[in-house]
Design a protein around this motif. Structure first.
Motif, mmCIF file in Angstrom:
data_model
loop_
_atom_site.group_PDB
_atom_site.id
_atom_site.type_symbol
_atom_site.label_atom_id
_atom_site.label_comp_id
_atom_site.label_asym_id
_atom_site.label_seq_id
_atom_site.Cartn_x
_atom_site.Cartn_y
_atom_site.Cartn_z
ATOM 1 N N UNK A 10 -13.788 1.587 10.355
ATOM 2 C CA UNK A 10 -13.793 1.272 8.923
ATOM 3 C C UNK A 10 -12.632 0.381 8.532
ATOM 4 N N UNK A 11 -11.449 0.658 9.082
ATOM 5 C CA UNK A 11 -10.268 -0.170 8.812
ATOM 6 C C UNK A 11 -10.510 -1.595 9.300
ATOM 7 N N UNK A 12 -10.988 -1.720 10.533
ATOM 8 C CA UNK A 12 -11.232 -3.050 11.111
ATOM 9 C C UNK A 12 -12.277 -3.796 10.294
ATOM 10 N N UNK A 56 1.746 -7.895 -3.748
ATOM 11 C CA UNK A 56 0.813 -6.880 -4.232
ATOM 12 C C UNK A 56 0.065 -6.227 -3.069
ATOM 13 N N UNK A 57 -0.405 -7.036 -2.124
ATOM 14 C CA UNK A 57 -1.139 -6.504 -0.966
ATOM 15 C C UNK A 57 -0.235 -5.626 -0.117
ATOM 16 N N UNK A 58 0.992 -6.060 0.125
ATOM 17 C CA UNK A 58 1.939 -5.222 0.876
ATOM 18 C C UNK A 58 2.179 -3.903 0.157
ATOM 19 N N UNK A 59 2.293 -3.952 -1.165
ATOM 20 C CA UNK A 59 2.483 -2.721 -1.942
ATOM 21 C C UNK A 59 1.297 -1.780 -1.836
ATOM 22 N N UNK A 60 0.104 -2.327 -1.936
ATOM 23 C CA UNK A 60 -1.107 -1.509 -1.840
ATOM 24 C C UNK A 60 -1.190 -0.850 -0.470
ATOM 25 N N UNK A 61 -0.983 -1.625 0.582
ATOM 26 C CA UNK A 61 -1.157 -1.098 1.933
ATOM 27 C C UNK A 61 -0.043 -0.149 2.363
ATOM 28 N N UNK A 73 -12.091 8.963 1.601
ATOM 29 C CA UNK A 73 -11.841 7.535 1.664
ATOM 30 C C UNK A 73 -12.217 6.958 3.017
ATOM 31 N N UNK A 74 -12.080 7.733 4.074
ATOM 32 C CA UNK A 74 -12.497 7.275 5.392
ATOM 33 C C UNK A 74 -13.979 6.968 5.427
ATOM 34 N N UNK A 80 -19.029 -2.548 2.115
ATOM 35 C CA UNK A 80 -18.973 -3.808 1.386
ATOM 36 C C UNK A 80 -19.103 -3.586 -0.113
ATOM 37 N N UNK A 81 -19.655 -2.473 -0.520
ATOM 38 C CA UNK A 81 -19.807 -2.177 -1.935
ATOM 39 C C UNK A 81 -18.542 -1.647 -2.575
ATOM 40 N N UNK A 82 -17.512 -1.433 -1.789
ATOM 41 C CA UNK A 82 -16.275 -0.864 -2.306
ATOM 42 C C UNK A 82 -15.377 -1.951 -2.872
ATOM 43 N N UNK A 83 -15.015 -1.820 -4.138
ATOM 44 C CA UNK A 83 -14.164 -2.816 -4.787
ATOM 45 C C UNK A 83 -12.698 -2.626 -4.424
ATOM 46 N N UNK A 84 -12.346 -1.467 -3.919
ATOM 47 C CA UNK A 84 -10.938 -1.194 -3.645
ATOM 48 C C UNK A 84 -10.715 -0.940 -2.160
ATOM 49 N N UNK A 85 -11.211 -1.838 -1.332
ATOM 50 C CA UNK A 85 -11.118 -1.670 0.112
ATOM 51 C C UNK A 85 -9.708 -1.518 0.638
ATOM 52 N N UNK A 86 -8.767 -2.299 0.123
ATOM 53 C CA UNK A 86 -7.398 -2.186 0.613
ATOM 54 C C UNK A 86 -6.762 -0.869 0.193
ATOM 55 N N UNK A 87 -7.122 -0.354 -0.974
ATOM 56 C CA UNK A 87 -6.627 0.962 -1.376
ATOM 57 C C UNK A 87 -7.131 2.028 -0.412
ATOM 58 N N UNK A 88 -8.366 1.887 0.013
ATOM 59 C CA UNK A 88 -8.936 2.842 0.954
ATOM 60 C C UNK A 88 -8.227 2.735 2.297
ATOM 61 N N UNK A 89 -8.038 1.516 2.779
ATOM 62 C CA UNK A 89 -7.324 1.320 4.039
ATOM 63 C C UNK A 89 -5.929 1.939 3.947
ATOM 64 N N UNK A 90 -5.259 1.765 2.812
ATOM 65 C CA UNK A 90 -3.903 2.299 2.663
ATOM 66 C C UNK A 90 -3.864 3.807 2.823
ATOM 67 N N UNK A 91 -4.944 4.476 2.471
ATOM 68 C CA UNK A 91 -4.992 5.926 2.593
ATOM 69 C C UNK A 91 -5.190 6.362 4.046
ATOM 70 N N UNK A 92 -5.606 5.438 4.886
ATOM 71 C CA UNK A 92 -5.894 5.768 6.276
ATOM 72 C C UNK A 92 -4.791 5.342 7.242
#
Length: 114
Positions: A10-12, A56-61, A73-74, A80-92
């Motif tokens: 999912x991250x990749x 901003x991206x560094x802060x999110x991740x 979140x995993x 592709x339907x997720x608008x907050x993909x980087x927020x999700x990646x940050x949680x993982x």
């Protein structure tokens, strides 16, 4: 329970999707899957980011990881339907480093401890 392999996939998927959205013609993915951690690096020759967006991206991740929400979140990471993909990646992930130059491309490294 979502497997470690599925979370890494999912991250990749999310990071590669972002590269393609930035009009990258070349995307390189490197995965180091060690016993203690997994390190994913995605580098592209896309549009790149200006300093404000890069910050901003560094802060999110690099937000604090919320283990109690990781399963939810995993399941969404890489969607592709997720608008907050980087927020999700940050949680993982436990650590992230993003470098980018406008007109040259972007390199994102994320580290996930096991």
């Amino acid at each position: 329970m979502k497997s470690e392999k599925s979370k890494i996939q999912g991250i990749v998927k999310e990071l590669v999707s972002n590269s393609l959205n930035a009009d990258a013609e070349e995307v390189n993915v490197k995965i180091n899957n060690k016993k203690e951690f997994t390190k994913v690096t995605v580098a592209d020759d896309g549009q790149g980011m200006n300093e404000d967006i890069l910050d901003k991206v560094n802060g999110i991740l690099n937000q604090s990881r919320r283990d109690e929400l990781e399963e939810y979140y995993g399941d969404l990471a890489g969607n592709t339907g997720s608008a907050s993909g980087l927020n999700i990646v940050s949680m993982l992930v436990d650590k992230a480093q993003v470098t980018s130059k406008r007109g040259v491309g972007t390199k994102i490294m994320v580290l996930r401890k096991k």
